[in-house]
Design an enzyme around this catalytic site. Structure first.
Site, PDB file in Angstrom:
ATOM      1  N   LYS A  66      46.176  38.579  38.228  1.00  0.00           N
ATOM      2  CA  LYS A  66      44.995  37.956  37.623  1.00  0.00           C
ATOM      3  C   LYS A  66      44.639  38.566  36.262  1.00  0.00           C
ATOM      4  O   LYS A  66      44.000  37.910  35.446  1.00  0.00           O
ATOM      5  CB  LYS A  66      43.791  38.039  38.569  1.00  0.00           C
ATOM      6  CG  LYS A  66      43.927  37.130  39.785  1.00  0.00           C
ATOM      7  CD  LYS A  66      42.670  37.150  40.633  1.00  0.00           C
ATOM      8  CE  LYS A  66      42.853  36.316  41.881  1.00  0.00           C
ATOM      9  NZ  LYS A  66      41.624  36.215  42.679  1.00  0.00           N
ATOM     10  N   ASN A  87      42.008  33.198  37.449  1.00  0.00           N
ATOM     11  CA  ASN A  87      42.674  32.653  38.643  1.00  0.00           C
ATOM     12  C   ASN A  87      43.092  31.196  38.460  1.00  0.00           C
ATOM     13  O   ASN A  87      43.750  30.634  39.330  1.00  0.00           O
ATOM     14  CB  ASN A  87      41.799  32.802  39.892  1.00  0.00           C
ATOM     15  CG  ASN A  87      40.720  31.741  39.960  1.00  0.00           C
ATOM     16  OD1 ASN A  87      40.243  31.262  38.932  1.00  0.00           O
ATOM     17  ND2 ASN A  87      40.339  31.351  41.154  1.00  0.00           N
ATOM     18  N   ASP A 156      31.586  55.280  40.266  1.00  0.00           N
ATOM     19  CA  ASP A 156      31.930  54.959  38.882  1.00  0.00           C
ATOM     20  C   ASP A 156      32.438  53.527  38.728  1.00  0.00           C
ATOM     21  O   ASP A 156      32.219  52.883  37.711  1.00  0.00           O
ATOM     22  CB  ASP A 156      32.985  55.933  38.334  1.00  0.00           C
ATOM     23  CG  ASP A 156      32.329  57.211  37.857  1.00  0.00           C
ATOM     24  OD1 ASP A 156      31.084  57.222  37.739  1.00  0.00           O
ATOM     25  OD2 ASP A 156      33.053  58.201  37.611  1.00  0.00           O
TER      26      ASP A 156
END
Ligand code: ATR
Length: 280
Positions: A66, A87, A156
């Site tokens: 992707k 996609n 994170d």
């Protein structure tokens, strides 16, 4: 009209997309094909060349390409660019444009079951911060909510989602423990990790002891059709949204991009559920 469509990814032998798009074509009386182009990373460039030479009308892209596909495209939809993943690719006069229909498809699937969830005052909790979560967060940000929090194992990774935020939305990043302890605060929970997927069907990303009565709990995992998180939500008075519907809605949006036709999913949701039940 003969439509040439396909899917690039690896592995894709068990993909439901050929069946789904075949159903769409039958429904609209469109003649066409949806072929699988299973491709190793080393051969991605060759596959792209093949699709160019075949002058396909469009194609889907799934894991793990992707992101990689983006370098081969001439244009990107601004949301796909922000999300950083494509996609759906459409060919127009020889140029290729990339879209991401995963998040919007997901939002459509929830709206069709629980339109009342999309009230500005409702508090949303997104569980997970992977590729699927990124598209979903972006689509949720475009709704009217005032607050969408994110809980993830790796803090994170969740923080990187803040670049997808709009000013009208408040987003706090939480650990799963923090999310669990303040669960009564949320009206809509969106589970986007792979936790609970077959074969680890007893795993749950968080406990729902403090779930608000009537909250909507959604899980994008669709194997099993009712995950253990959804089972617990039901027992605790929550309303559940199953992941398989997203498959159809993201495909419907892709089909709209390729053909400018609206398919309408009546009947297909049940058909897909039956098909998946047969695999349980
Ligand atoms: P996808 O593209 O399908 O979303 P992904 O990008 O690998 O897949 O993301 C997987 C998500 O599931 C992430 O939020 C990941 O958490 P981390 O960011 O901490 O890796 C989460 N995830 C996967 N396995 C997990 C587990 N056993 N416990 C908690 N979170 C898990």
């Amino acid at each position: 009209m003969t439509l040439a469509l396909g899917l690039i990814g690896y592995p894709i032998g068990h993909s439901l997309s050929p069946w789904i798009h075949g159903q769409f074509m039958d429904k609209l009386g469109i003649d066409g094909e949806y072929r699988l182009y299973e491709t190793t990373k080393a051969n991605l460039g060759e596959t792209v060349k093949l699709l160019k030479s075949k002058q396909v009308d469009g194609f889907n892209v799934t894991v793990p390409y992707k992101q990689d596909i983006m370098e081969y495209l001439d244009e990107l939809d601004p949301d796909a660019e922000k999300i950083g993943a494509v996609n759906t690719v459409v060919s127009k006069n020889g140029t290729w444009k990339g879209y991401n229909t995963d998040g919007q498809g997901y939002v459509r699937s929830v709206k069709s079951d629980f339109p009342d969830v999309f009230r500005p005052e409702n508090k949303v909790l997104l569980l997970g911060a992977g590729g699927a979560a990124r598209g979903i967060y972006r689509a949720l940000v475009q709704e009217n909510f005032a607050s969408i929090d994110i809980a993830n194992r790796t803090i994170d990774r969740a923080k990187s989602f803040l670049e997808l935020k709009e000013n009208h939305i408040e987003t706090t990043i939480l650990s799963f423990e923090e999310a669990e302890s303040m669960l009564e605060h949320y009206d809509f929970l969106v589970q986007t990790t792979s936790v609970g997927m077959k074969p680890n069907i007893d795993s749950k990303i968080i406990a729902l002891n403090k779930l608000k009565h009537d909250a909507v709990v959604s899980d994008i995992v669709y194997q099993p059709l009712v995950t253990s998180l959804l089972q617990e939500a039901k027992v605790r008075g929550g309303r559940i949204h199953q992941g398989y519907a997203m498959l159809l809605y993201q495909a419907e949006l892709a089909f709209e991009i390729w053909t400018n036709e609206t398919v309408g999913l009546d009947g297909l949701l049940n058909k897909l559920e039956l098909r998946l039940r047969g695999k349980e």
